[in-house]
Design a protein around this motif. Structure first.
Motif, short mmCIF file in Angstrom:
data_model
loop_
_atom_site.label_atom_id
_atom_site.label_comp_id
_atom_site.label_asym_id
_atom_site.label_seq_id
_atom_site.Cartn_x
_atom_site.Cartn_y
_atom_site.Cartn_z
N HIS A 4 0.59 -1.31 0.07
CA HIS A 4 -0.01 0.10 -0.08
C HIS A 4 0.92 1.59 0.06
O HIS A 4 0.44 2.37 0.01
CB HIS A 4 -1.09 -0.01 1.05
CG HIS A 4 -0.15 -0.45 2.17
ND1 HIS A 4 0.01 -1.04 2.69
CD2 HIS A 4 0.40 0.99 3.69
CE1 HIS A 4 0.49 -1.37 4.02
NE2 HIS A 4 1.05 -0.30 4.45
N ALA A 53 -8.23 1.21 -6.83
CA ALA A 53 -7.91 2.02 -6.63
C ALA A 53 -9.76 2.39 -6.47
O ALA A 53 -10.32 3.34 -5.77
CB ALA A 53 -7.62 3.42 -7.28
N SER A 69 -7.24 6.16 2.88
CA SER A 69 -6.01 6.66 2.51
C SER A 69 -5.10 7.18 3.78
O SER A 69 -4.17 6.87 3.59
CB SER A 69 -5.96 8.07 1.47
OG SER A 69 -7.26 7.00 0.34
N ALA A 272 -6.68 10.06 -4.35
CA ALA A 272 -6.95 9.94 -5.61
C ALA A 272 -5.71 10.23 -6.43
O ALA A 272 -5.83 8.69 -7.63
CB ALA A 272 -8.08 10.32 -6.26
N ARG A 275 -2.92 7.76 -5.95
CA ARG A 275 -2.49 6.59 -5.75
C ARG A 275 -2.46 6.30 -6.97
O ARG A 275 -1.73 5.38 -6.94
CB ARG A 275 -3.87 6.24 -5.48
CG ARG A 275 -4.25 4.99 -5.25
CD ARG A 275 -4.93 4.22 -4.02
NE ARG A 275 -5.43 2.97 -4.34
CZ ARG A 275 -4.66 2.66 -3.22
NH1 ARG A 275 -3.91 2.99 -2.05
NH2 ARG A 275 -4.93 1.24 -2.68
N TYR A 344 -11.93 6.38 -11.13
CA TYR A 344 -13.11 6.80 -9.58
C TYR A 344 -14.41 6.80 -9.07
O TYR A 344 -15.12 7.06 -8.39
CB TYR A 344 -12.30 7.73 -8.71
CG TYR A 344 -11.30 7.72 -8.73
CD1 TYR A 344 -10.40 6.57 -7.03
CD2 TYR A 344 -9.68 8.38 -8.82
CE1 TYR A 344 -9.28 6.36 -7.06
CE2 TYR A 344 -8.19 7.77 -8.99
CZ TYR A 344 -8.24 7.22 -8.02
OH TYR A 344 -6.44 6.64 -7.51
#
Length: 503
Positions: A4, A53, A69, A272, A275, A344
């Motif tokens: 991660h 994600a 997150s 976001a 990632r 997303y």
């Protein structure tokens, strides 16, 4: 453990390998085969990372995605700082002190036990300070508990030192499949934040136990003289450990500051974008896991043949990462809004501009991986530490000043500037005394090819993302061959079946 972190989370590459292994892996065909195998596994990892994600964002929603997150962010800081430079140092020690292999591995396990305990406390307490929600705090405790598994997962360092590429690939593949499957199922069933936390913890348990079972027989740990073995290792690793602390400070602190001042919602937009950047870093990490151990071996002697091989390996690494990084950065920045919505969902449309800015840092990150690896390979750990310290000393106060006002976009721009500063300063310092050259001409040709690709992609920004990406990839490949950003010699490097020596 489940990766991660930023790929290797700015985990410091480098380390030596035994002479027999270097000889076995020296040929162009061996290097290319290892690289192709790892790339194939990492492509699966990239697909899995994108699916994770998307699943986390769509399954949790904007605010809870920000909370999850934050937990991952604190975990990445704890892991990066808690590494203490041990991975690189232990790889080197296993190479030069094979007679003490068992004691070295035992010392690594003990050190990971202590850093895992401290890291778990840091994550749990840090999250509780930043986030008052009880359910989110419980998830953070579950995430923190995974750090207690670090003694088991630490044996992956043995596989790295012995160049067990297939075993490491199997672990990466298993990790990707388990976590991706768990996230997709939970997102499809609209599971709670707590359920995601439990799944995350469970996957880490499986990953760590399998790692221990897989590598324990390669070098069974001995704890008979653990403290006398650990002390000199920690002394050698100290500069790298400090460097890891400073890297975590300048790369990750912005996200923490953003969460503290602007809340989970805006932090979710930044996370976001970040990632996606994290997922992409499998590109330089994969290349360097193959090239840098070979690069380290060239410092065994200072013969003309070793210097020539060193220069060619370094130039190849830089040229290769830029061939991937530049088109990804340019094309991704142009299509960032569409990519954010595709991955997303519409709820995260506001993360598109943040992603566009963060992707601009990708070439610098890739170059920084290679430069940092070279610094460690030639033993200049103090240089790595000093540069990271200077950048951290500037970026932390800058984040505190601009993030409360500028929000996620300001955090992203500080990250971009910091990454280019690290890469440029490190390259400037290494150009003297290392005997390596920089492929400036190849970089320029890559930029030209990326410019041609941008002209082709611009009219397609409102077209389906898959079509835009496909057109961009084809145009870049053709333009790259036309301007010789990719040469026939580069293609032969991957296709040549003859066992020829680098030197």
């Amino acid at each position: 453990m489940v990766d991660h972190r930023r790929s290797h989370c700015r985990h410091v590459p480098g380390g030596g390998v035994s002479l027999s292994l270097v000889r076995a892996a020296r040929s162009r065909r061996d290097l290319s085969t290892a690289l192709v195998i790892q790339l194939a596994v990492r492509v699966v990892g990239i697909a899995g990372g994108i699916a994770v994600a998307a699943g986390l964002a769509r399954g949790l929603g904007h605010e809870q995605f920000g909370q999850f997150s934050l937990m991952l962010l604190l975990l990445s800081i704890a892991i990066n700082v808690g590494d203490l430079g041990l991975t690189t140092t232990v790889v080197r020690q296993l190479t030069v002190r094979p007679d003490a292999e068992a004691s070295i591995v035992g010392a690594l396990v003990v050190a990971r036990s202590m850093t895992g305990l401290l890291g778990a406390a840091f994550v749990a307490i840090g999250f509780a300070v930043l986030e008052p929600a009880p359910d989110a705090r419980l998830v953070a405790v579950l995430g923190a508990a995974t750090l207690l598994l670090m003694p088991l997962s630490s044996l992956q360092t043995v596989g790295q030192a012995k160049l067990h590429v297939q075993a490491q690939n199997a672990l990466l593949l298993m990790q990707s499949i388990l976590w991706t499957t768990a996230v997709i199922v939970l997102a499809a069933t609209h599971a709670s934040l707590l359920a995601f936390g439990i799944a995350f913890c469970a996957v880490n348990v499986v990953q760590s136990v399998v790692t221990w079972a897989m590598f324990r027989r390669l070098a069974p740990p001995s704890f008979a003289a653990v403290w006398s073995t650990l002390r000199p290792i920690l002394m050698i690793a100290a500069p790298v450990a400090l460097g890891g602390l400073f890297v975590a400070s300048y790369y990750r602190a912005g996200g923490v500051v953003l969460y503290a001042f602007r809340g989970a919602g805006e932090a979710a937009d930044y996370s976001a974008g970040a990632r996606v950047l994290d997922i992409l870093q499998v590109v330089p990490a994969t290349l360097l896991s193959v090239v840098l151990p070979l690069l380290s071996s060239t410092w065994r002697d200072d013969s003309p043949a070793a210097r020539e091989r060193r220069s060619r390996l370094f130039a190849l690494a830089l040229k290769s990462v830029m061939l991937a990084a530049v088109p990804i950065a340019v094309g991704g920045a142009l299509l960032s809004s569409s990519l954010s919505v595709l991955v997303y969902g519409n709820e995260f449309a506001s993360s598109g501009p943040v992603l566009a800015v963060l992707l601009l840092s990708f070439p610098a990150i890739c170059a920084g991986y290679v430069a940092t690896g070279l610094a460690l390979a030639c033993g200049r750990t103090g240089l790595f530490c000093a540069i990271a310290a200077c950048v951290a000393a500037v970026t932390i106060p800058v984040n505190l000043l601009v993030v409360p006002v500028g929000g996620a976009s300001a955090t992203a721009w500080v990250t971009v500037i910091a990454e280019y500063a690290v890469a440029i300063v490190t390259f400037a310092a290494l150009r003297r005394g290392t005997g390596v050259s920089f492929p400036f001409a190849a970089w320029a040709r890559t930029l030209v090819a990326a410019g041609v690709m941008a002209l082709a992609v611009l009219p397609l920004r409102d077209a389906p993302v898959v079509l835009s990406v496909l057109v961009g990839a084809i145009v870049f490949a053709i333009a790259g061959l036309a301007v010789r950003a990719v040469t026939l010699e580069d293609l032969r490097l991957l296709a040549d079946r003859r066992e020829r020596e680098w030197a």
